[in-house]
Every structure is written in structure tokens, then in C-alpha cells.
Design an enzyme around this catalytic site. Structure first.
Site, PDB file in Angstrom:
ATOM      1  N   LYS A  54       0.842  -1.204   0.000  1.00 30.49           N
ATOM      2  CA  LYS A  54       0.000   0.000   0.000  1.00 30.49           C
ATOM      3  C   LYS A  54       0.868   1.242   0.000  1.00 30.49           C
ATOM      4  O   LYS A  54       0.633   2.185  -0.765  1.00 30.49           O
ATOM      5  CB  LYS A  54      -0.905   0.015   1.250  1.00 30.49           C
ATOM      6  CG  LYS A  54      -2.077  -0.930   1.179  1.00 30.49           C
ATOM      7  CD  LYS A  54      -2.797  -1.024   2.506  1.00 30.49           C
ATOM      8  CE  LYS A  54      -3.853  -2.122   2.463  1.00 30.49           C
ATOM      9  NZ  LYS A  54      -4.352  -2.542   3.757  1.00 30.49           N
ATOM     10  N   GLN A  98      -5.241  -1.378   9.626  1.00 36.39           N
ATOM     11  CA  GLN A  98      -5.179  -2.732   9.074  1.00 36.39           C
ATOM     12  C   GLN A  98      -5.850  -3.724  10.034  1.00 36.39           C
ATOM     13  O   GLN A  98      -5.579  -3.715  11.234  1.00 36.39           O
ATOM     14  CB  GLN A  98      -3.704  -3.115   8.834  1.00 36.39           C
ATOM     15  CG  GLN A  98      -3.489  -4.451   8.170  1.00 36.39           C
ATOM     16  CD  GLN A  98      -3.992  -4.517   6.731  1.00 36.39           C
ATOM     17  OE1 GLN A  98      -3.987  -3.529   6.014  1.00 36.39           O
ATOM     18  NE2 GLN A  98      -4.439  -5.676   6.327  1.00 36.39           N
ATOM     19  N   ASP A 121     -11.491   2.827   3.919  1.00 36.28           N
ATOM     20  CA  ASP A 121     -11.927   1.428   3.857  1.00 36.28           C
ATOM     21  C   ASP A 121     -13.445   1.321   3.742  1.00 36.28           C
ATOM     22  O   ASP A 121     -13.968   0.257   3.394  1.00 36.28           O
ATOM     23  CB  ASP A 121     -11.517   0.699   5.148  1.00 36.28           C
ATOM     24  CG  ASP A 121     -10.284  -0.172   4.982  1.00 36.28           C
ATOM     25  OD1 ASP A 121     -10.064  -0.673   3.865  1.00 36.28           O
ATOM     26  OD2 ASP A 121      -9.565  -0.364   5.971  1.00 36.28           O
TER      27      ASP A 121
END
Ligand code: GUN
Length: 297
Positions: A54, A98, A121
């Protein structure tokens, strides 16, 4: 094999190029650089690989990338304090924590502490509600990537029968909402569904997101249907060693389907590409600028 292989890897590269071009224009015309903060708690090896990838792709797209790596024993209070600091930072437009988090943390509490406008997200309860009611939201990256591939391959999805296999909050449920938003007739199937093959056989679009290696069989697929395989499973090869396979049995499905995404090289690369797209979208919205076309739901 009759099916068209949907090249997710190539499409993801195109998405990243579009993002990079828009980022360059933002920088040139407005002096703005989108910033993404990724927070990793603990040392899960798979998560470390994702986070590295990422960071690299964020920088390649011309955006600012910040990584916060916290010890597995970090308290929930310390993590919440970091999130508050990132929420208040005007150079950060996207925040990603995460998952999974260590067991001593309340995942929902942590996710809902992120400013919904920075929740790239799309996991914050506000974004879940906005998506479910057809309002502008941040959309989870993997389902957004699947939607982009479907629109690119099929054009309009209106009126098509779609079956989503899997009811997770990260993929299955938001995927169903997106397909409904594009006027599909949507069925969500899961581990308790009766006669899954029969349910799948009705579908023009099959999205497999169950996490069971090679479960969906070619004999379940309506001829000509489009199969989007979200699964990434590592299995043992008969001759030794391992390989990656999806949730669909690729060879048998490719005999019958009109199109299918491979594993690897299908949906996988779209997830990070959509994370970059969401970070750009968040930056545009934060600055009351027009959103990039073709990179949102
Ligand atoms: N872990 C596995 N997939 C994801 C994802 O899409 N987002 C986050 N934050 N964590 C993950």
C-alpha cells in the site's frame, strides 16, 4: 475454455494511472497532495506485506504515505489517541487501520473512531449506512474494485441477476449494496443457503467471496455468466509446494462462463488501486473539488 479472462492486473494499473494523473493535476492547480495514513498493530506477516505494498503504490501515485507501526501490546487508548491525531491532521485525507486487530481491542470501536470522511476502507458505521441508503459514501475497496471490473466488462448491469456468495461486512454485504445500486436483482448466499448450485445457476453475475478454495463448480454456472472471484487461498499442489487459487474452480468455470477473473491477477490488484482512488476522492471532497470520474461508485 470459452470464457474471456478479465485482466484485473491490467485494469488496476489503468486505475492507478488515472489516479496519478488526477493527483498531478491537484498538485499543479491547487497545491494539494492527497495523504494516506496506514496503521498496523502487531506483526501479522500477511498484514505487513499488504501494508508495504500500500505504501509503495501510494507514493508511486504521487500521494503522501504515512505508516504507523504499533507494538502488538499497544493499548486501545493509545490507538484511539493516534486516530484522533490523524483525524485532526489536514495533510491526511485517508486513514486505514489494518485488520485484524489484536484480541484485546474492540475492532468496531476503533473503526468508528475514524472520521467517516477519512474512512477510505468504508468500514465506519456511517459509511455502511450511507451506502445502504444509496447516499454518497466511502465504499469498501474490494467490492468497489469488483464493481469497476463488472461495469468495464458488461457495461450496464441493470436488470441482471447477481448472486453474491458470502455475507462478510468487508466484501459480501457491501458488494450486494453496490449491485443493487446498479439495479441488479441481488441474492446473498452463504454457508447455510439451501441448494447453492441451484441458486448460482440463476445468476448472470456470480461474485464468490466465501474463502473456500475452488468451491464454485463449473456445473453451477449459467452459460455465459460473469464470474468474479474474490477468494485468495493457498493450497498444496499434488506434486509438492503450494499455489494460490480462488473460491471458484477456475478450469471448470471457465468452460461455461462468459468471463471470469483469474487468481492471482484478477480482483486482488484492484483492492489497493481502489484504496488509492478512495484516498483521492476523500481529498477532493475535503476540499470541495470535483471528484474523479470513473473512480467512485
Ligand atoms: N485486512 C484484510 N483486508 C483488509 C482491508 O481491506 N482493509 C483493512 N483495513 N484491513 C484488511
Amino acid at each position: 475454455m470459452g470464457a474471456t479472462i478479465i485482466d484485473g492486473k491490467g485494469f488496476a494499473a489503468t486505475v492507478r494511472e488515472k489516479v496519478a494523473a488526477h493527483v498531478a493535476a491537484l498538485q499543479r492547480d491547487h497545491g494539494l497532495t492527497p495523504g494516506l495514513a496506514v496503521v498496523l498493530v502487531g506483526e501479522d506477516p500477511a498484514s505487513q506485506v499488504y501494508v508495504r505494498s500500500k505504501g509503495k503504490q501510494t507514493v508511486e501515485a504521487g500521494m503522501k504515505s504515512v505508516e504507523h507501526k504499533l507494538d502488538a501490546a499497544t493499548s486501545e487508548a493509545d490507538l484511539l489517541a493516534l486516530i484522533a491525531q490523524l483525524n485532526a491532521d489536514p495533510t491526511i485525507h485517508g486513514i486505514l487501520v489494518q485488520l485484524p486487530l489484536p484480541k484485546h481491542m474492540n475492532e468496531a470501536l476503533v473503526i468508528n473512531a475514524i472520521d467517516p470522511a477519512k474512512d477510505v476502507d468504508g468500514f465506519h458505521i456511517s459509511n455502511v449506512g450511507l451506502l445502504g441508503t444509496g447516499q454518497k459514501s466511502m465504499v469498501p475497496c474490494t467490492p468497489l474494485g469488483c464493481l469497476m471490473l463488472l461495469r468495464d466488462h458488461l457495461g450496464s448491469l441493470s436488470g441482471l441477476d447477481a448472486v453474491v456468495i458470502g455475507r462478510s461486512n468487508i466484501v459480501g454485504k457491501p458488494m450486494a449494496q453496490l449491485l443493487l445500486g446498479d439495479s441488479c436483482t441481488v441474492t446473498i448466499a452463504h454457508s447455510r443457503t439451501r441448494d447453492l448450485p441451484e441458486v448460482v445457476r440463476r445468476a448472470d453475475i456470480v461474485v464468490a467471496a466465501v474463502g473456500r478454495p475452488q468451491m464454485v463448480q463449473g456445473s453451477w454456472i449459467k452459460p455465459g455468466a460473469t464470474v468474479i472471484d474474490v477468494g485468495i487461498n493457498r493450497i498444496e499442489k499434488p506434486e509438492g509446494g503450494t499455489r494460490l487459487v480462488g473460491d471458484a474452480d477456475f478450469d471448470s468455470c471457465a468452460e461455461v462462463a462468459g468471463a471470469i477473473t483469474p487468481v492471482p491477477g484478477g480482483v486482488g490488484p484492484m483492492t489497493i488501486a481502489c484504496l488509492l482512488a478512495n484516498t483521492l476522492t476523500a481529498c477532493c471532497r475535503a476540499n470541495d473539488l470535483p471528484e474523479p470520474e470513473g473512480l467512485t461508485a
